[in-house]
Scaffold this motif. Structure first.
Motif, PDB file in Angstrom:
ATOM      1  N   TRP A  66       0.842  -1.194   0.000  1.00  0.00           N
ATOM      2  CA  TRP A  66       0.000   0.000   0.000  1.00  0.00           C
ATOM      3  C   TRP A  66       0.878   1.245   0.000  1.00  0.00           C
ATOM      4  CZ3 TRP A  66      -0.185  -4.006   3.436  1.00  0.00           C
ATOM      5  CH2 TRP A  66       0.587  -3.855   4.590  1.00  0.00           C
ATOM      6  N   ILE A  67       0.250   2.369  -0.361  1.00  0.00           N
ATOM      7  CA  ILE A  67       0.910   3.673  -0.361  1.00  0.00           C
ATOM      8  C   ILE A  67       0.086   4.602   0.521  1.00  0.00           C
ATOM      9  CG2 ILE A  67       1.626   5.657  -1.759  1.00  0.00           C
ATOM     10  CD1 ILE A  67       1.798   3.747  -4.145  1.00  0.00           C
ATOM     11  N   HIS A  68       0.720   5.153   1.543  1.00  0.00           N
ATOM     12  CA  HIS A  68       0.033   6.068   2.463  1.00  0.00           C
ATOM     13  C   HIS A  68       0.365   7.500   2.050  1.00  0.00           C
ATOM     14  CE1 HIS A  68      -1.493   6.591   6.849  1.00  0.00           C
ATOM     15  NE2 HIS A  68      -1.746   7.677   6.134  1.00  0.00           N
ATOM     16  N   LEU A  69      -0.645   8.231   1.575  1.00  0.00           N
ATOM     17  CA  LEU A  69      -0.461   9.615   1.146  1.00  0.00           C
ATOM     18  C   LEU A  69      -0.716  10.546   2.327  1.00  0.00           C
ATOM     19  CD1 LEU A  69      -2.567   9.329  -2.129  1.00  0.00           C
ATOM     20  CD2 LEU A  69      -0.092   9.162  -1.951  1.00  0.00           C
ATOM     21  N   ASN A  70       0.175  11.498   2.530  1.00  0.00           N
ATOM     22  CA  ASN A  70       0.017  12.419   3.658  1.00  0.00           C
ATOM     23  C   ASN A  70       0.642  13.755   3.287  1.00  0.00           C
ATOM     24  OD1 ASN A  70      -0.031  13.733   6.143  1.00  0.00           O
ATOM     25  ND2 ASN A  70       0.223  11.826   7.282  1.00  0.00           N
TER      26      ASN A  70
ATOM     27  N   LYS B 267       2.195  11.072  -9.123  1.00  0.00           N
ATOM     28  CA  LYS B 267       3.616  11.246  -8.789  1.00  0.00           C
ATOM     29  C   LYS B 267       3.994  10.409  -7.565  1.00  0.00           C
ATOM     30  CE  LYS B 267       6.849  14.752  -7.101  1.00  0.00           C
ATOM     31  NZ  LYS B 267       6.964  16.135  -6.601  1.00  0.00           N
ATOM     32  N   LYS B 268       3.162  10.422  -6.531  1.00  0.00           N
ATOM     33  CA  LYS B 268       3.478   9.684  -5.301  1.00  0.00           C
ATOM     34  C   LYS B 268       3.469   8.177  -5.550  1.00  0.00           C
ATOM     35  CE  LYS B 268       4.348  11.277  -2.002  1.00  0.00           C
ATOM     36  NZ  LYS B 268       5.655  11.796  -1.540  1.00  0.00           N
ATOM     37  N   VAL B 269       2.566   7.722  -6.404  1.00  0.00           N
ATOM     38  CA  VAL B 269       2.534   6.292  -6.731  1.00  0.00           C
ATOM     39  C   VAL B 269       3.831   5.895  -7.451  1.00  0.00           C
ATOM     40  CG1 VAL B 269       1.398   4.538  -8.151  1.00  0.00           C
ATOM     41  CG2 VAL B 269       0.029   6.123  -6.786  1.00  0.00           C
ATOM     42  N   ALA B 270       4.252   6.709  -8.415  1.00  0.00           N
ATOM     43  CA  ALA B 270       5.500   6.419  -9.147  1.00  0.00           C
ATOM     44  C   ALA B 270       6.694   6.426  -8.199  1.00  0.00           C
ATOM     45  CB  ALA B 270       5.698   7.446 -10.262  1.00  0.00           C
ATOM     46  N   GLU B 271       6.752   7.386  -7.285  1.00  0.00           N
ATOM     47  CA  GLU B 271       7.868   7.459  -6.325  1.00  0.00           C
ATOM     48  C   GLU B 271       7.896   6.247  -5.413  1.00  0.00           C
ATOM     49  OE1 GLU B 271       7.363  11.148  -4.301  1.00  0.00           O
ATOM     50  OE2 GLU B 271       8.136  12.367  -5.955  1.00  0.00           O
ATOM     51  N   LYS B 272       6.729   5.801  -4.964  1.00  0.00           N
ATOM     52  CA  LYS B 272       6.658   4.632  -4.096  1.00  0.00           C
ATOM     53  C   LYS B 272       7.156   3.384  -4.827  1.00  0.00           C
ATOM     54  CE  LYS B 272       5.228   1.737  -0.832  1.00  0.00           C
ATOM     55  NZ  LYS B 272       5.845   1.639   0.495  1.00  0.00           N
TER      56      LYS B 272
ATOM     57  N   CYS C  40       4.851   7.325 -17.137  1.00  0.00           N
ATOM     58  CA  CYS C  40       5.683   6.442 -17.952  1.00  0.00           C
ATOM     59  C   CYS C  40       7.155   6.851 -17.869  1.00  0.00           C
ATOM     60  CB  CYS C  40       5.198   6.456 -19.400  1.00  0.00           C
ATOM     61  SG  CYS C  40       6.076   5.313 -20.488  1.00  0.00           S
ATOM     62  N   GLU C  41       7.389   8.148 -17.942  1.00  0.00           N
ATOM     63  CA  GLU C  41       8.760   8.664 -17.887  1.00  0.00           C
ATOM     64  C   GLU C  41       9.421   8.325 -16.552  1.00  0.00           C
ATOM     65  OE1 GLU C  41      10.885  13.054 -17.905  1.00  0.00           O
ATOM     66  OE2 GLU C  41       8.987  12.802 -18.957  1.00  0.00           O
ATOM     67  N   LYS C  42       8.658   8.455 -15.461  1.00  0.00           N
ATOM     68  CA  LYS C  42       9.202   8.172 -14.133  1.00  0.00           C
ATOM     69  C   LYS C  42       9.438   6.676 -13.914  1.00  0.00           C
ATOM     70  CE  LYS C  42       7.311  12.136 -11.567  1.00  0.00           C
ATOM     71  NZ  LYS C  42       6.632  12.880 -12.629  1.00  0.00           N
ATOM     72  N   MET C  43       8.620   5.837 -14.574  1.00  0.00           N
ATOM     73  CA  MET C  43       8.658   4.401 -14.298  1.00  0.00           C
ATOM     74  C   MET C  43       9.509   3.591 -15.271  1.00  0.00           C
ATOM     75  SD  MET C  43       7.155   3.683 -11.542  1.00  0.00           S
ATOM     76  CE  MET C  43       7.354   1.922 -11.810  1.00  0.00           C
ATOM     77  N   THR C  44       9.950   4.180 -16.382  1.00  0.00           N
ATOM     78  CA  THR C  44      10.625   3.410 -17.431  1.00  0.00           C
ATOM     79  C   THR C  44      11.773   2.554 -16.893  1.00  0.00           C
ATOM     80  OG1 THR C  44      10.026   4.978 -19.172  1.00  0.00           O
ATOM     81  CG2 THR C  44      11.924   3.560 -19.585  1.00  0.00           C
ATOM     82  N   ASP C  45      12.619   3.124 -16.045  1.00  0.00           N
ATOM     83  CA  ASP C  45      13.782   2.388 -15.537  1.00  0.00           C
ATOM     84  C   ASP C  45      13.415   1.348 -14.490  1.00  0.00           C
ATOM     85  OD1 ASP C  45      15.425   3.769 -17.207  1.00  0.00           O
ATOM     86  OD2 ASP C  45      16.250   5.110 -15.688  1.00  0.00           O
ATOM     87  N   TYR C  46      12.154   1.359 -14.015  1.00  0.00           N
ATOM     88  CA  TYR C  46      11.761   0.440 -12.943  1.00  0.00           C
ATOM     89  C   TYR C  46      10.725  -0.579 -13.410  1.00  0.00           C
ATOM     90  CZ  TYR C  46      14.103   4.239 -10.628  1.00  0.00           C
ATOM     91  OH  TYR C  46      15.042   5.179 -10.283  1.00  0.00           O
TER      92      TYR C  46
END
Length: 698
Positions: free
Chosen positions: A293-297, A381-386, A420-426
């Motif tokens: 899960w991702i907790h947004l705050n 953005k927060k989902v991609a960072e997580k 897509c740009e944030k996630m390409t390498d992952y």
């Protein structure tokens, strides 16, 4: 006509039918509106206490009571909030759309926090007339004075007089209309209140007036508010040494319907894994554990809190449909509001609470606002960072989750270029051995094998094996020739690298074996979303190309030959191509003669990536009047292995008795490695195979 100025007038007789029929999409929403007003009243009295303008009793416990009476066909909503004077009833109730909450915030704007007040428009109370023939208000202000009784039948007329209420707060009594009696049914009331008010900030209790039900409790559990009917003395069981605890049979207590401290309102460090899982089970009625899960705050630039869960999904047997519940100050607004939640995250399950949302008057939808887009972008953005952080810090679990979360990520890449740009390498690719590699790793994995193949097979003009020269880019080039080689190496690195993939491990097993023999890697990509996903990555990244394992035959699989031998092979290819086309009666077929390293392979078929993708797209859309077999065949190339005896036989025996049969068999063997043969072709293949075995049996 003379110029005229004046004021627009609103007739309440015309206003109420609009409110009753058109303001809210669902009649059950009146529960949310009136309970929200009750919670606001409690918030206000607590604020007055904090500001020193009123002192709450020491035993004050904020609560809202919903009391049902199916005999009298009434619902009472009782709060112990701030109450109203006669003047305030005149101002906030008798004037439609005059918001008491907004007025309170204006009066105490330096001391009151707007985020804690639910109401804004001053219309919520009037939703009660959607389900009622008449509505009563009994209220006593915290300022003291005379209590007020107010009643209205939903028209423009009302009655207001001195009331009898003895405690500070407000009671709203709904006299339900005949077609809305379901709302005083205990089960229906519980369902609706838990839908809209499960996480409101003050305790909400449901009970029935003149309750006849009972429950039995231990003496140690008795509360001062309990009505004891009788004492119960449990019998001592055999083997027990102590006397059992005294019990009481009491009048059934009001039922608590909400959780005033939702998990999303806490800071992530104060939440345990078990709390996250329990919250998931409670809210979504899903007893399969979520993957993570991702907790947004977030408090700035807007106030947003929430939890997004990645559920475990069986793509073959379950519909991929999630639920994102949107709240405003812990009040439920709606499921899956697309303006706030990025489309691809609709596959997830979760809750989002944002007091800053620009809601419309009915609080059932959003007003079109650039602010909403910012919220959506922040969530993405927060989902991609997580996900990126999980890949970096916990790759083992990220690998384990990948098969389940890849539909979300791939769909997200298709729908959101920034994501897509944030996630390409992952993004992960699963190889044939079940190992997961990131995009950069997948792009480099075959580079070493290709270079090793070049070194091992380097030959001079006469076909003699020579040691391949490796250019060290770290050293300064000593000659012009060295510099040119270094530049070539750099240019080669800039060229797009290819990721090879398979869609059917059984059907494409021959190609897989060839790849493994050369220590080459390919990746399994067999879901429907994979083709558009690959095309998206290719469009957005110049250095990435995808080819199915049967799309091309690279130099890695060929034996190196001298220039002289290559020229001779080219001449033989022209002759052989004519023989094959003549034998197969197929002038459109492209035939190539190659010396393959694997001498056991006699023939194979390649289909160019572009042609195959186009053919698959045409099949998907089922374009009328187009023969798909003919279309797909345009990109086919028959590869014949010059090192194999059967191919050599065909080259040496143009008019041999069995040449035509061998040509047909070589072609069908190549085709069957690539895709299943169609009906007629399969029948001929089986007949021909039997004929060949009969020849061998003689």
């Amino acid at each position: 006509m003379a110029s005229k100025k004046g004021n627009l007038s609103i007739n309440s007789e015309n206003m109420f039918p609009i409110i009753k029929k058109w303001l809210y999409s669902d009649h059950d929403i009146f529960y949310r509106e009136v309970i929200s007003n009750a919670c606001d009243a409690i918030t206000k009295i607590k604020k007055m206490d904090m500001m020193g303008e009123y002192q709450l009793p020491d035993d004050f416990k904020p609560r809202v009571d919903i009391i049902l009476n199916d005999k009298d066909k009434t619902i009472k909503i009782v709060d112990n909030g701030i109450g109203m004077t006669a003047e305030e009833v005149e101002e906030y109730i008798n004037q439609v759309a005059f918001s008491g909450a907004t007025d309170f915030l204006n009066k105490y704007k330096d001391k009151a926090n707007a985020d804690q007040i639910i109401g804004h428009f001053g219309l919520g109370f009037y939703s009660t007339f959607m389900v009622s023939d008449s509505v009563d208000i009994d209220t006593l202000s915290y300022k003291g004075g005379t209590p007020v009784h107010w009643t209205c039948d939903g028209g423009s007329d009302f009655e207001m007089e001195d009331g009898t209420k003895a405690e500070v707060g407000t009671t709203v009594t709904l006299h339900l209309s005949e077609d809305c009696l379901e709302f005083c049914n205990e089960y229906k009331a519980r369902e609706v209140i838990q839908k809209y008010c499960s996480f409101m900030p003050y305790e909400i209790y449901l009970s029935k007036e003149n309750e006849e039900g009972t429950e039995t409790i231990k003496a140690s559990e008795k509360l001062e508010s309990d009505t004891v009917i009788e004492e119960v003395h449990p019998e001592k069981k055999e083997g027990e040494t102590e006397e059992p605890e005294l019990q009481y049979k009491i009048k059934r207590r009001p039922e608590l319907l909400n959780d005033i401290h939702p998990l999303w309102a806490k800071t992530p460090k104060d939440c345990t894994d078990e709390e996250y899982k329990e919250f998931y089970r409670k809210v979504f009625r899903d007893y399969k554990e979520p993957l993570f899960w991702i907790h947004l705050n977030m408090d700035y630039p807007f106030n947003l809190k929430g939890i997004l869960y990645f559920p475990k999904i069986n793509m073959e047997f379950e519909s991929i449909e999630g639920t994102i519940k949107l709240y405003n100050n812990q009040v439920f607004i709606a499921d899956n509001i697309k303006e706030v939640i990025p489309e691809y995250l609709m596959l997830l399950k979760g809750v989002i609470d944002c007091p800053d949302l620009p809601l419309n008057v009915s609080r059932s939808a959003l007003q079109n606002d650039g602010f909403v887009k910012k919220i959506s972008e922040y969530i993405s953005k927060k989902v991609a960072e997580k996900l990126a952080g999980l890949c970096k810090t916990d790759k083992e679990n990220y690998d384990k989750y990948w098969d389940d979360i890849s539909p979300f990520i791939k769909y997200g890449c298709l729908r959101d270029d920034k994501f897509c740009e944030k996630m390409t390498d992952y993004i992960l690719f699963k190889n044939l051995d079940g190992k997961y590699l990131t995009t950069p790793e997948a792009l480099q994995i075959n580079k070493e094998a290709e270079e090793e193949a070049k070194k091992a097979e380097a030959v001079d003009e006469n076909g003699e094996k020579v040691e391949a020269e490796v250019v060290d880019e770290g050293k300064k080039a000593e000659t012009a020739e060295d510099a040119a080689k270094a530049d070539d190496a750099k240019e080669e690195d800039k060229e797009p690298r290819t990721i090879y993939y398979v869609t059917d491990e059984q059907q494409q097993s021959q190609y897989i074996n060839m790849f493994k023999a050369q220590k080459m890697e390919a990746f399994v990509m067999k879901h429907n979303i994979d083709v558009p996903f690959m095309e998206q990555l290719e469009r957005k990244n110049e250095g990435i190309r995808f080819k199915r394992i049967d799309a091309d035959l690279t130099d890695t699989f060929k034996s190196r030959t001298s220039k002289k031998a290559a020229a001779e092979l080219e001449e033989k290819e022209k002759e052989l191509s004519e023989k094959i086309k003549k034998a197969l009666k197929n002038d459109k077929l492209t035939v190539k003669l190659e010396k393959l390293k694997d001498k056991k392979v006699s023939s194979m078929l390649t289909v160019s990536e572009e042609s195959r993708r186009m053919a698959e797209m045409m099949k998907m859309y089922a374009m009328n009047g187009m023969g798909m077999g003919d279309f797909g065949a345009e990109g086919q190339t028959l590869i014949l292995n010059a090192n194999h005896p059967l191919v050599q036989y065909v080259m040496e025996h143009e008019d041999g008795e069995n040449t035509k049969t061998i040509c047909e068999q070589l072609y069908d063997l190549a085709r069957i490695q690539n895709a299943p043969l169609e009906g007629e072709a399969m029948t001929k293949f089986v007949q021909r195979s039997n004929e060949i075995m009969m020849i061998l049996a003689k």
